[in-house]
Design a protein around this motif. Structure first.
Motif, PDB file in Angstrom:
ATOM      1  N   HIS B  70     -60.160   2.086  87.772  1.00  0.00           N
ATOM      2  CA  HIS B  70     -60.264   1.910  86.323  1.00  0.00           C
ATOM      3  C   HIS B  70     -60.946   3.102  85.661  1.00  0.00           C
ATOM      4  CE1 HIS B  70     -62.017   0.255  82.524  1.00  0.00           C
ATOM      5  NE2 HIS B  70     -60.731   0.077  82.358  1.00  0.00           N
ATOM      6  N   ALA B  71     -61.955   3.649  86.330  1.00  0.00           N
ATOM      7  CA  ALA B  71     -62.643   4.817  85.783  1.00  0.00           C
ATOM      8  C   ALA B  71     -61.649   5.972  85.618  1.00  0.00           C
ATOM      9  CB  ALA B  71     -63.791   5.215  86.705  1.00  0.00           C
ATOM     10  N   SER B  74     -59.190   5.307  82.768  1.00  0.00           N
ATOM     11  CA  SER B  74     -59.819   5.415  81.448  1.00  0.00           C
ATOM     12  C   SER B  74     -59.876   6.862  80.980  1.00  0.00           C
ATOM     13  CB  SER B  74     -61.241   4.847  81.479  1.00  0.00           C
ATOM     14  OG  SER B  74     -61.194   3.488  81.797  1.00  0.00           O
ATOM     15  N   MET B  77     -56.487   7.820  79.640  1.00  0.00           N
ATOM     16  CA  MET B  77     -56.263   7.304  78.275  1.00  0.00           C
ATOM     17  C   MET B  77     -56.978   8.180  77.251  1.00  0.00           C
ATOM     18  SD  MET B  77     -56.243   3.114  78.340  1.00  0.00           S
ATOM     19  CE  MET B  77     -56.887   2.472  79.872  1.00  0.00           C
ATOM     20  N   ALA B  78     -58.253   8.450  77.513  1.00  0.00           N
ATOM     21  CA  ALA B  78     -59.047   9.221  76.542  1.00  0.00           C
ATOM     22  C   ALA B  78     -58.463  10.617  76.353  1.00  0.00           C
ATOM     23  CB  ALA B  78     -60.500   9.298  77.012  1.00  0.00           C
ATOM     24  N   GLN B 130     -59.228  -5.256  81.726  1.00  0.00           N
ATOM     25  CA  GLN B 130     -58.689  -3.909  81.920  1.00  0.00           C
ATOM     26  C   GLN B 130     -57.170  -3.905  81.837  1.00  0.00           C
ATOM     27  OE1 GLN B 130     -60.342  -2.719  85.693  1.00  0.00           O
ATOM     28  NE2 GLN B 130     -62.442  -2.930  84.943  1.00  0.00           N
ATOM     29  N   GLU B 133     -56.195  -3.873  78.416  1.00  0.00           N
ATOM     30  CA  GLU B 133     -56.462  -2.551  77.824  1.00  0.00           C
ATOM     31  C   GLU B 133     -55.264  -1.610  77.978  1.00  0.00           C
ATOM     32  OE1 GLU B 133     -59.840  -0.156  79.271  1.00  0.00           O
ATOM     33  OE2 GLU B 133     -61.043  -1.958  78.951  1.00  0.00           O
TER      34      GLU B 133
END
Lengths: 216, 216
Positions: B70-71, B74, B77-78, B130, B133
């Motif tokens: 997940h890290a 993420s 995505m950013a 998540q 998300e």
């Protein structure tokens, strides 16, 4: 009340259907690997031992689910080919029909597509051959449509077939019968997007956007 | 030969990585539900009992795989949002990057996407949040792009996001590192087809083909 006079054969057939229905429920909820015949027996409301009058193993139940599903899927392939002459038209009919069938039989079909890998021996070979058939059917239609200039040249039919069938198979992870969309809406969206994905033109402005450095 | 002087902390970190790597192999091959800590211990080459110095359960291993994945997701995505201003351009960068990441880490990411459902309690809630998300990220970009006329009006962003992410997730069922296609080829095909599926025009000749009667 109607007189109840069933033959032994029809009794057996009813119990068979009941078992298959229970197995579908259990395999779908728990996954085949984690499900047990005990779970199936509890749904049917009998002792586990009495299941052995009808089947000899958990794998028997999975095999029957797969055999029946494959028969239905084969009919859809054959009818789609008969429905039109042009490969892209045949593909459109096929994608719409197979998606409707999948969504309307979400538990059974999802087991067929995702749990068939747990079969063994001859049965495993069969279900793998069938998996290749689905893929080959879509790939061939994409390939034929490409030859006839109705599909973009830069589409690889093999990858396209995998991505399209993968997208279809994903419905089992998110579709809910009581959700926002009807089976017809899902099937139409899937069909339209799949066809556009191989035949559509990406707007020119997009083609100038390239992935940043360090992406691969 | 170099002098071997590792601190206790670095020893522990190495053993942790080794355990995670072994768990990834086992969970990917057998599925989380059917895998056991015994399987993990065998790969690492230790007795099962000694694993408990590092983890307290099989679920611990799954949770760590999910947290790390997940890290990474993420960050993708950013960075995609920062890479461009237009939502469809952001989506293009995102799809390409996330697909490359998936294919290059096929075992780990496939476990994260498909086996996270076996977590329990707070961890299950987290992995579900998540999942939403990811979906929400794609849906929002499709929706914004639709508002700016770069996506067809008849596209439902919610369904589109599901089908696109489902298509991505399917790579774990068919991609082989020693197969015909490189990660870059898969990622590009996926990105192009996904964008065309929401922004492309279906050729007019297709729109006259309607599904036969009895299809729904």
């Amino acid at each position: 009340m109607a007189t109840k006079r069933k033959s032994g054969v029809s009794d057996r057939r009813n119990r068979d259907s009941e078992l298959i229905a229970a197995a579908i429920t259990v395999f779908y909820e728990k996954g085949y690997a984690a499900a047990s015949l005990q779970d199936v027996a509890e749904i049917v409301g009998v002792l586990k031992g009495s299941l052995y009058h009808y089947i000899s193993s958990k794998e028997d139940l999975l095999a029957r689910i797969c055999v029946e599903s494959h028969a239905q899927a084969s009919v859809i392939m054959a009818e789609s080919l008969e429905s039109a002459d042009d490969p892209l038209d045949q593909l459109r009919v096929y994608l719409h029909r197979i998606a409707l069938w999948y969504v309307n039989n979400i538990e059974r079909v999802s087991i067929y597509f995702n749990e068939g890998k747990w079969l063994t021996g001859e049965r495993l070979s069969e279900v793998r051959t069938q998996g290749r058939e689905f893929h080959s059917f879509v790939r061939t239609l994409v390939d034929k449509a490409r030859s006839s200039d109705r599909v973009r040249d830069d589409i690889d039919p093999r990858v396209a077939a995998q991505l399209i069938l993968g997208s279809l198979n994903s419905v089992s992870t998110w579709y809910r019968p009581d959700g926002l969309y009807s089976p017809e809406e899902i099937a139409s969206a899937f069909t339209d997007m799949s066809l556009a994905s191989i035949s559509g033109e990406v707007p020119p402005v997009l083609s100038r956007v390239t992935a940043p450095d360090g992406d691969d």
